[in-house]
Structure formats: C-alpha cells, structure tokens
Design an enzyme around this catalytic site. Structure first.
Site, PDB file in Angstrom:
ATOM      1  N   GLU A  48       8.633  18.876  26.984  1.00  0.00           N
ATOM      2  CA  GLU A  48       7.199  18.686  27.202  1.00  0.00           C
ATOM      3  C   GLU A  48       6.467  18.565  25.869  1.00  0.00           C
ATOM      4  O   GLU A  48       7.039  18.800  24.800  1.00  0.00           O
ATOM      5  CB  GLU A  48       6.632  19.851  28.003  1.00  0.00           C
ATOM      6  CG  GLU A  48       6.714  21.181  27.276  1.00  0.00           C
ATOM      7  CD  GLU A  48       5.739  22.185  27.831  1.00  0.00           C
ATOM      8  OE1 GLU A  48       4.526  21.902  27.781  1.00  0.00           O
ATOM      9  OE2 GLU A  48       6.179  23.259  28.288  1.00  0.00           O
ATOM     10  N   LYS A 109      -4.749  17.737  28.098  1.00  0.00           N
ATOM     11  CA  LYS A 109      -3.630  18.411  28.737  1.00  0.00           C
ATOM     12  C   LYS A 109      -3.368  17.666  30.043  1.00  0.00           C
ATOM     13  O   LYS A 109      -4.212  17.665  30.948  1.00  0.00           O
ATOM     14  CB  LYS A 109      -3.985  19.875  29.000  1.00  0.00           C
ATOM     15  CG  LYS A 109      -2.810  20.775  29.322  1.00  0.00           C
ATOM     16  CD  LYS A 109      -3.288  22.237  29.390  1.00  0.00           C
ATOM     17  CE  LYS A 109      -2.125  23.174  29.626  1.00  0.00           C
ATOM     18  NZ  LYS A 109      -2.591  24.585  29.704  1.00  0.00           N
ATOM     19  N   VAL A 129       4.336  20.885  32.349  1.00  0.00           N
ATOM     20  CA  VAL A 129       5.607  20.902  33.063  1.00  0.00           C
ATOM     21  C   VAL A 129       5.618  19.857  34.170  1.00  0.00           C
ATOM     22  O   VAL A 129       6.539  19.045  34.284  1.00  0.00           O
ATOM     23  CB  VAL A 129       5.890  22.311  33.630  1.00  0.00           C
ATOM     24  CG1 VAL A 129       7.064  22.277  34.608  1.00  0.00           C
ATOM     25  CG2 VAL A 129       6.188  23.291  32.503  1.00  0.00           C
ATOM     26  N   ASP A 161      -5.696  30.132  42.419  1.00  0.00           N
ATOM     27  CA  ASP A 161      -5.357  29.530  41.134  1.00  0.00           C
ATOM     28  C   ASP A 161      -3.830  29.531  40.995  1.00  0.00           C
ATOM     29  O   ASP A 161      -3.223  30.533  40.600  1.00  0.00           O
ATOM     30  CB  ASP A 161      -6.001  30.314  39.996  1.00  0.00           C
ATOM     31  CG  ASP A 161      -5.935  29.568  38.663  1.00  0.00           C
ATOM     32  OD1 ASP A 161      -5.250  28.521  38.603  1.00  0.00           O
ATOM     33  OD2 ASP A 161      -6.560  30.040  37.693  1.00  0.00           O
ATOM     34  N   SER A 163      -0.504  27.215  39.617  1.00  0.00           N
ATOM     35  CA  SER A 163      -0.133  26.109  38.729  1.00  0.00           C
ATOM     36  C   SER A 163       0.509  24.957  39.508  1.00  0.00           C
ATOM     37  O   SER A 163       1.292  25.166  40.444  1.00  0.00           O
ATOM     38  CB  SER A 163       0.840  26.608  37.661  1.00  0.00           C
ATOM     39  OG  SER A 163       1.383  25.528  36.933  1.00  0.00           O
ATOM     40  N   ASP A 165       2.756  23.303  38.381  1.00  0.00           N
ATOM     41  CA  ASP A 165       4.193  23.335  38.071  1.00  0.00           C
ATOM     42  C   ASP A 165       5.008  23.730  39.298  1.00  0.00           C
ATOM     43  O   ASP A 165       6.115  23.211  39.524  1.00  0.00           O
ATOM     44  CB  ASP A 165       4.473  24.348  36.951  1.00  0.00           C
ATOM     45  CG  ASP A 165       3.790  23.997  35.642  1.00  0.00           C
ATOM     46  OD1 ASP A 165       3.220  22.899  35.545  1.00  0.00           O
ATOM     47  OD2 ASP A 165       3.823  24.833  34.720  1.00  0.00           O
ATOM     48  N   LYS A 182       5.465  33.142  32.488  1.00  0.00           N
ATOM     49  CA  LYS A 182       4.668  33.901  31.524  1.00  0.00           C
ATOM     50  C   LYS A 182       4.186  35.211  32.149  1.00  0.00           C
ATOM     51  O   LYS A 182       3.783  35.256  33.310  1.00  0.00           O
ATOM     52  CB  LYS A 182       3.479  33.064  31.057  1.00  0.00           C
ATOM     53  CG  LYS A 182       3.879  31.769  30.349  1.00  0.00           C
ATOM     54  CD  LYS A 182       2.647  30.983  29.938  1.00  0.00           C
ATOM     55  CE  LYS A 182       3.032  29.683  29.242  1.00  0.00           C
ATOM     56  NZ  LYS A 182       3.599  28.681  30.162  1.00  0.00           N
TER      57      LYS A 182
END
Length: 706
Positions: A48, A109, A129, A161, A163, A165, A182
């Site tokens: 990435e 982004k 990602v 919320d 992601s 991904d 994370k």
C-alpha cells in the site's frame, strides 16, 4: 511485455496513434517489472502507499518504502507498490513516483469509496488497504502486505464507524498479510465482523494469539493458525481453487525483539486517543494523528517498532508469495513432461483451446433398444474425452499446436490423461489438489444412439478467470481462441473481453442445451466469431437472447434446414459464421455470401464488408450403423476439422468436407478422436472413395434486413 503487445498490435495493422491511446489511456498502469513477473508466473507482492502519504513523516516514509521494496526483492519477490498519480492507478512505482508520494502536496487517502472520484478528477494519493486490494486483484496479484488493517472503531456499535478494509476483505479474493489490527480499534468486534464477512483469519506461527500491531497478543484468538509460509500458501491456493470471492487475513506478530516496547507504546496510544477525542478528530484523520502523537510521546521508539513490523510482514509475505508461486508452478507442469528437445516449439501466434478434460466410460449395448431396470448385454470402454480436450487433440493431429488450458484432479485419471496426451501441449492444464478429474459415463445402443449419460464435472468450475488470466499474453496474441461450454460464465466473459480488445477471433463450441446459453447471457456473444450448435442448442441461444423459437422442432429435411437457417440469422448480426450440426443430415453453414458459397474466415463480423447472407447445406458422409462405435467425439472432430482447414487457408467446401471426414473417422473409433486421424486421412483431396454430393444453396438476404 508492453513492447511485445505493441509489436502484436502493429502486426495486426493498428496505427501507432491508436496503440499509444490503448497503452496510455488505461485507468491502470502496471510497472514493466510487475507485468513481466505476472506474465512469467513469478511471485509478486502488493504494497500500500498510505503509509507513505499519511502514515509516517518525511523522510522516514520514503526510506521505509524503499527499504520494504528492497526487502521484498531480497526474498525473491517483485514489489508492486500501489498508488494513484494524476488520476491513474499505478501498480508498481518508480523511484520518482515514490519521491512524489512521500513529499507531494495535496495528496489524498484513497479507499474504495474515493477511488472513482480520485481517478475522475485526476487526483493523486496513497491507496489504503481496500484501495490496494482492488488494484492488486485487478491485475492478478494474490498477496498483499501491509502494516495493520483497519477495523471496527471503539464505540462502533453506536457510531457505525467500520473500516472499508473489512468489507473489502469480504468481497475481494486477496491474501492480506498484516500485523493484525491496530490497538486503537475494537479488536473483538473487528474479528466478529470479519467472521460475518466470511473472511478466514489465521495467525502466522505456532500460536493462535491474534496480534495487535505493536504487541504480539491482543487478548483475542484467531480461528486458525498457519505454521509457516508453505502452510499459508496451501491455504491461499485452496481458497482460490474453491472459487471463494472473499479474502484471507494472515496475522503476523511483531518480532519478539521489538515486542518489549509494546506496553510503552500502548500507554502512549491511550493518551493519544484521549487527545484526539478532546480535539474532535474523527474518521480517516484519527489514525494519522494517533501514529504521529505516539511517535512524539515515545520519542520515536514507536516509529522504529512500526518499521520493524512492516519489514517483518514484508519478509513473511514475500516468503508466502514464493511458496505459492512454486506450488502453482508444480501443479501446472505435467509430472512427467516429454523432454523439451523432443517437442517442437509451437508457431507464434498459436491457437488456444480452453475447455474440459473427461475420462469417458462408454457402455454400448448389443441391442438397438436398452431395457431399463435390468442388465443389458454389451461392452464397456474407457477413453479420454472432454470437448476442449477433443478439439485440442484433433487439432494436434492435424498439424496445429494449440495451447490447451484446462484443469484435472490429482488422481490416477489425471496421470493417465497426461500420459495419453503427450502429443498435445498440456503445459497449461492445472492439477488441482484434492479434486477429482472429470468423468463421464455414456450408455449407448447398438446403433450409437445415446440412451443415458452421467457426468461428474465439478472440476471444470476450477477453470477460473483468475487461472486463465495467467495466459493473457497468449490469449492476446492468439490466431484463434476456442472455448467450450463447460467453463464458467465468468471465464467466458473474461476471454471474450480480452479477445475483443485484441481483435482475436473466438470459436464457441456448445456442449449441451444449458451451456450453449452461457455467452448469450451477456454482451459476450458479440465477441464470438463462429459457433457450432446443433438445432436444440441453437434454439437455446435464441431463447437466451429473448427471441422466439419453435415449440416443436421440425422433422422433415427441408423444414429442419429452413428452421436452422432462420434461427442462425439473428446471430449473424455479430458472428461471421454459424455452423449448425444436423447429425445424419449433415451440416448447415450460415454466413456471408461469396462466390456462390459462404465466406469461412476467422475475422470478426465488424471487420467484414456488409453484404448478403446465405446458408449452404452439406450432406453427411454415409457410414453403416454397425460401424458406429463412439458418438461422443464426432461433433468435436467436425469442429476441429473445420478449424484446421480455415487455419490452413482452405475454402469453405474443403473445410466442411475435412470436418465431415474427421467426424466419420471418430464415429468408427472407440476413442472420441480417432488415433488414425491425420492430415492424410481427412484431406478431401486424399480420400478418393467418398462421393461428394453437391451442396444445396438455401437462402440469401442482406445484413440488417431480418
């Protein structure tokens, strides 16, 4: 690869200006090193670029990016860093591109949500990602290495919320190698969400502890673990073989020598999260803020740990990519290939045949009528069939050297097939682990009429778009691509798309009523050049296009020919030729009229001058019923005889008669394709014993006047 593609297009008469547009106007730009590695089936690792644009400060971001790429190369893989530059998705970046993304201004982004907008507006940025997964899958990369993936944010049950991904992992078949999730996220809910999305999660190593980026243990467990790169490669390959359209997450714990700093970094993460909340930082800005703040609080020690885990992920991902490449290379190659010196190199460009391999069991009764529910006297023969295999076999015996793309299992049947078909180019036949080679059992009467058929052909679904795309260079430069109806609809669409882009003719051989419809379920059929249905399959093609068909098929010769001609007519708006096989009645050749017959050339209809259309009937070559041994390969031999004649530049009469002679030989052989079949035994000029009746000219009109 681009040079070869340019050369191919130039040979096809494509102008330099048009070639330039084809190469440079594409949304995706693949770096030459990446395209060459993919073409040669070498290991490639996607990387990435948000870590460059938003993850680290300059110059640490640039140094890390270059170090990771060098690390990947040192492990034997080709790095393919993905980024968006001026509205184009780059797969593989030059040093200048890396420099631009590391210190450029106004960089975005780019996730799945942002990809179309960034491209349409000509923007530049780093791919997340999800954005990287989309690009990697588009060009055929199987392994993607990153630091850590996104997940469900804390209080995500209230804020929703989550992601992108995670949803991307649920719908894009890419293996993502990361250091888990994370620690700023809700790891438990993230794992639950991945399960809902059908994503297989496995920790790399002996433990099932799920890592949390800076720490090797998060307090949660992965459903599975893979001990080493070989186990990981086998898992990824199995998911691909199953045709699963979801991704895999391989979670790699941070190296032990850097794990000691984990608690210090975790304390800093908690402080940074509180600061982000107080400052009202939300959404995609949270992660960059926290990473920057944690680096400040730990005086750069978190940055060192971050770089260490990224390099470790790159090492593991590259090793998995190498193991996966070796695994697939071993499967694609026959176990006992003929010595290269004994096999002449095929001419370039060559014919490509994509279709099924079957082991056929032919049970032939001794009577004209078989009685159900009891044992009938007869004989049983084992032979090798499959429509694609039969056509490739026949073409190989007629002086061509087609590349045959197919799939077999890892069983005794596959070994026997490869041994019997040494005269064919089977280098593109995949051997699928723990799968059965397709088998087909036909019960026929004394006169050769089919009474019952049973098929075990699930493995044909493994001739996937992903597998066939490995041979895109061969497809793009082929003089002809032959498809049989056994392969998946998605594969047919992909091949037709490649063929249309590169002006390659496509011959479609339907295998039964339902499979005959496959190209006609979309616009793919408009890329076909020729097809060879029987009357029932021709009806099915018309039905798939929403066109009227007769409720009852005609019985008399004249009615059959008239019906076949009428049903062929709509297809000729885009196809150059329709060859209707009529069994004992022979063949009806439908296409553009020229010199009192049909123009039989492998060119797309759009390349032909619009003019009259006609149908010409060729009676079958007579054969006594008692001489009919096997009916399964007659139609395939007919098609291959036609194709061989066309490739040799013969006229329509010669080609059809060559096909009819090939069909007659195979009817009288216990094998679907007669071993005695050759250029001398099916040449109309060489076979003097056949009295050829004059073909019958049926009808004629103009394109566009239905």
């Amino acid at each position: 690869m681009l040079r070869r593609w340019t050369s191919i297009l130039q040979r096809r008469g494509v102008s330099t200006q048009r070639i330039s547009r084809l190469i440079h106007d594409s949304v995706f730009k693949v770096h030459p090193s990446v395209s060459e590695a993919l073409a040669e089936n070498k290991p490639v690792v996607a990387l990435e670029s948000t870590i460059i644009t938003h993850g680290m400060p300059y110059p640490h971001n640039l140094n890390t990016a270059k170090e990771v790429e060098a690390f990947v190369r040192a492990q034997g893989s080709t790095p393919a860093t993905v980024g968006v530059l001026n509205g184009r998705v780059h797969v593989g970046l030059s040093e200048e591109d890396l420099d631009f993304l590391s210190c450029g201004s106004g960089l975005h982004k780019v996730s799945r949500r942002d990809l179309a907008y960034a491209v349409s507006k000509g923007l530049s940025g780093g791919t997340t990602v999800s954005g990287t997964m989309i690009a990697a899958h588009h060009v055929g990369i199987s392994i993607f290495v990153t630091g850590g993936i996104g997940g469900v944010h804390r209080n995500g049950e209230s804020t929703m919320d989550i992601s992108a991904d995670l949803t991307e992992l649920g719908r894009t078949p890419i293996a993502v190698v990361s250091a888990g999730v994370k620690s700023i996220l809700d790891i438990g809910r993230t794992l639950e969400f991945l399960e809902t999305q059908g994503v297989c999660v496995a920790t790399f190593g002996r433990s099932r502890h799920f890592p949390a980026f800076f720490t090797p243990q998060s307090g949660f467990a992965s459903p599975y673990n893979v001990a080493d790169s070989q186990e990981a490669a086998e898992l990824i390959d199995c998911a691909s073989s199953l045709g699963l359209q979801s991704g895999l997450l391989v979670a790699v714990p941070i190296p032990e020598e850097h794990a000691a700093q984990g608690q210090e970094i975790e304390d800093a993460v908690q402080v940074a999260m509180k600061e982000a909340s107080m400052k009202g930082i939300r959404g995609k800005d949270v992660t960059p803020f926290i990473l920057q703040r944690v680096s400040e609080l730990t005086q750069g020690r978190s940055l060192q740990a971050n770089m260490a885990l990224i390099l470790n992920n790159a090492k593991v991902g590259s090793q998995i990519a190498c193991a996966l490449s070796d695994l697939r290379r071993r499967r694609r190659a026959p176990e006992s290939p003929p010595p290269q010196k004994e096999r002449a190199l095929p001419p370039q460009p060559q014919t490509v045949v994509i279709g099924g391999v079957n082991v056929d069991f032919i049970a032939k009764g001794n009577t004209e009528k078989l009685l159900l529910g009891q044992t009938n006297p007869g004989s049983v023969l084992q032979c090798f069939g499959g429509v694609g295999r039969n056509i490739a076999d026949c073409l190989s015996r007629l002086g061509e050297a087609p590349l045959f793309i197919s799939a077999v299992g890892t069983d005794s049947h596959s070994d026997a097939f490869l041994g019997y078909c040494k005269h064919m180019n089977t280098s593109a036949v995949a051997k699928i682990q723990e799968q059965r080679t397709a088998t087909y059992c036909a019960v026929i009467t004394k006169t050769g009429e089919m009474s019952l058929g049973l098929a075990d052909m699930d493995i044909h679904q493994q001739i996937t778009t992903q597998y066939v795309s490995r041979f895109e260079e061969e497809l793009s430069s082929a003089q002809l691509v032959v498809l049989d109806g056994n392969i998946p609809v998605s594969t047919i669409r992909y091949v037709c798309s490649v063929a249309k882009t590169n002006a390659v003719p496509v011959w479609f051989e339907p295998t039964d009523v339902e499979k005959a419809k496959k190209p006609f379920l979309s616009e793919s059929w408009k890329a076909l050049t020729c097809t060879t249905p029987n009357l029932v399959e021709l009806c099915a093609m018309n039905q798939a296009l929403g066109l009227p068909t007769p409720d009852v098929l005609p019985k008399t010769r004249d009615e059959v020919l008239s019906c076949a001609a009428s049903l062929s007519r709509p297809l000729l708006e885009h196809l150059s030729c329709v060859v209707v096989t009529l069994g004992s009645l022979g063949v009806l050749l439908c296409g553009e009229h020229v010199d009192g017959g049909v123009r039989l050339q492998l060119r797309p209809r759009s390349a032909l001058r619009k003019g009259r259309l006609c149908a010409v009937h060729y009676p079958a070559v007579s054969i006594p019923p008692e001489d009919i041994v096997n009916v399964l390969g007659a139609g395939d031999s007919l098609a291959a005889g036609l194709i061989a004649g066309i490739l040799q530049g013969q006229d329509a009469d010669f080609c059809v008669r060559m096909g009819l002679l090939a069909a007659r030989l195979s009817l009288s052989s216990p094998h679907p394709v007669a071993p005695s079949l050759g250029t001398d035994t099916v040449s109309p000029q060489g076979v003097r014993s056949v009295a050829w009746p004059s073909p019958t000219f049926l009808w004629m009109d103009h394109v566009g006047s239905q």
